[in-house]
Design an enzyme around this catalytic site. Structure first.
Site, PDB file in Angstrom:
ATOM      1  CD  GLU A  85      -4.347   1.867  13.427  1.00 50.48           C
ATOM      2  OE1 GLU A  85      -4.514   1.748  14.659  1.00 50.48           O
ATOM      3  OE2 GLU A  85      -3.483   1.245  12.793  1.00 50.48           O
ATOM      4  CG  HIS A 104      -2.405   6.382  10.084  1.00 48.77           C
ATOM      5  ND1 HIS A 104      -1.061   6.216  10.331  1.00 48.77           N
ATOM      6  CD2 HIS A 104      -2.895   5.142   9.814  1.00 48.77           C
ATOM      7  CE1 HIS A 104      -0.749   4.939  10.210  1.00 48.77           C
ATOM      8  NE2 HIS A 104      -1.846   4.262   9.901  1.00 48.77           N
ATOM      9  CG  HIS A 106       0.251   2.732   5.649  1.00 47.19           C
ATOM     10  ND1 HIS A 106      -0.397   1.539   5.411  1.00 47.19           N
ATOM     11  CD2 HIS A 106      -0.098   3.100   6.904  1.00 47.19           C
ATOM     12  CE1 HIS A 106      -1.125   1.215   6.479  1.00 47.19           C
ATOM     13  NE2 HIS A 106      -0.958   2.149   7.399  1.00 47.19           N
ATOM     14  CE1 TYR A 125      15.619  25.195   6.013  1.00 49.08           C
ATOM     15  CE2 TYR A 125      13.880  25.918   7.490  1.00 49.08           C
ATOM     16  CZ  TYR A 125      14.436  25.858   6.222  1.00 49.08           C
ATOM     17  OH  TYR A 125      13.802  26.472   5.170  1.00 49.08           O
ATOM     18  CG  HIS A 167       1.522   1.174  11.185  1.00 52.93           C
ATOM     19  ND1 HIS A 167       0.668   0.843  12.209  1.00 52.93           N
ATOM     20  CD2 HIS A 167       0.732   1.726  10.225  1.00 52.93           C
ATOM     21  CE1 HIS A 167      -0.574   1.149  11.877  1.00 52.93           C
ATOM     22  NE2 HIS A 167      -0.558   1.688  10.671  1.00 52.93           N
ATOM     23  CE1 TYR A 220       9.044  31.170   5.850  1.00 53.56           C
ATOM     24  CE2 TYR A 220       7.142  29.730   6.093  1.00 53.56           C
ATOM     25  CZ  TYR A 220       8.131  30.280   5.308  1.00 53.56           C
ATOM     26  OH  TYR A 220       8.206  29.954   3.988  1.00 53.56           O
TER      27      TYR A 220
HETATM   28  P1  13P Z   1      -8.708   1.507   8.448  1.00 46.86           P
HETATM   29  O1  13P Z   1      -9.278   1.265   7.054  1.00 46.86           O
HETATM   30  O2  13P Z   1      -9.393   0.644   9.479  1.00 46.86           O
HETATM   31  O3  13P Z   1      -8.683   2.988   8.772  1.00 46.86           O
HETATM   32  O4  13P Z   1      -7.203   0.989   8.462  1.00 46.86           O
HETATM   33  C1  13P Z   1      -6.239   1.539   7.605  1.00 46.86           C
HETATM   34  C2  13P Z   1      -4.893   1.625   8.247  1.00 46.86           C
HETATM   35  O5  13P Z   1      -4.020   2.249   7.668  1.00 46.86           O
HETATM   36  C3  13P Z   1      -4.641   0.986   9.544  1.00 46.86           C
HETATM   37  O6  13P Z   1      -3.404   1.384  10.062  1.00 46.86           O
END
Ligand code: 13P
Length: 223
Positions: A85, A104, A106, A125, A167, A220
């Site tokens: 990514e 990032h 999931h 809020y 995703h 805040y």
């Molecule tokens: P990578 O191991 O290549 O970072 O991929 C993990 C991932 O969550 C791709 O969206």
């Protein structure tokens, strides 16, 4: 606070990036090798970021395994292959000078919403923590593609977080700690939103109220 101008070989910066990736597993917002983490830095005069390598479990990460990627042209320099990514990390850094770290995930509740193509409206809020009156969901594109990077940059306009359809989540900040905290907050909000949806679509706060909340967040926590 992580200064965005730290050199890419700074042991402290590399340790913090690894700690952030491991914390994403420990806090339950990622499992196994889902997600990735990056932070801005410099390699000599070249502006870029270090990012977790692709497909390496976070427990097995070593400082040398992180990969430096130039913001200018996306060129990667490192012993391992950069996260698949790296493009959306690069495009977000190129488009948003104020952002210095990206997490990032999931994370399950936020990803459940994203699987329906739904973002998080102003039902609470704290949604304003992501910078605006909602947290958008970017349309689906295959992982690692320029199309996904484009969709992420668009969904992130004026925000520090967005969902990605089918995703997961992107959360950004001025520091790794801020990006991680926001990723956790987005997951928490998604969980509450899913609970609220059990009794029907909850009412949302209006734009004027969300503007007031965003203003109050500006002061805040300041003494
Ligand atoms: P990578 O191991 O290549 O970072 O991929 C993990 C991932 O969550 C791709 O969206």
């Amino acid at each position: 606070m992580t200064a965005p101008t730290l050199p890419e070989d700074s042991p402290a910066l590399r340790a913090q990036a690894i700690a952030t990736a491991r914390a994403s597993n420990a806090t339950g917002i990622n499992v196994n090798k889902a997600g990735n983490v990056s932070v801005r830095c410099m390699r000599g005069a070249q502006a870029g970021f270090i990012i977790t390598p692709s497909a390496v479990p976070y427990d097995a990460l070593t400082p040398e395994a992180l990969v430096f990627v130039r913001v200018g042209d996306g060129r990667a320099q490192g012993r391992r292959r950069a996260s698949s990514e790296w493009r959306f990390h690069r495009d977000l850094y190129a488009a948003r000078p104020e952002l210095a770290a990206i997490v990032h995930t999931h994370s399950p509740h936020a990803t459940a919403l994203a699987c329906h193509g739904r973002g998080i409206p102003a039902f609470h809020y704290m949604v304003a923590q992501a910078g605006g009156a909602d947290i958008r969901c970017a349309p689906y594109a295959t992982f690692g593609t320029p199309e996904l990077a484009d969709a992420a940059v668009t969904a992130m306009a004026g925000r520090r977080a967005c969902l990605l359809a089918h995703h997961g989540v992107i959360a950004c900040g001025a520091t790794l700690d801020a990006a991680l905290a926001l990723a956790i907050e987005v997951e928490h909000l998604a969980r509450i939103y899913l609970l609220a949806l059990q009794v029907g679509e909850p009412p949302v706060l209006d734009a004027a109220e969300m503007t007031r909340v965003i203003e109050r967040f500006g002061s805040y926590g300041r003494a």
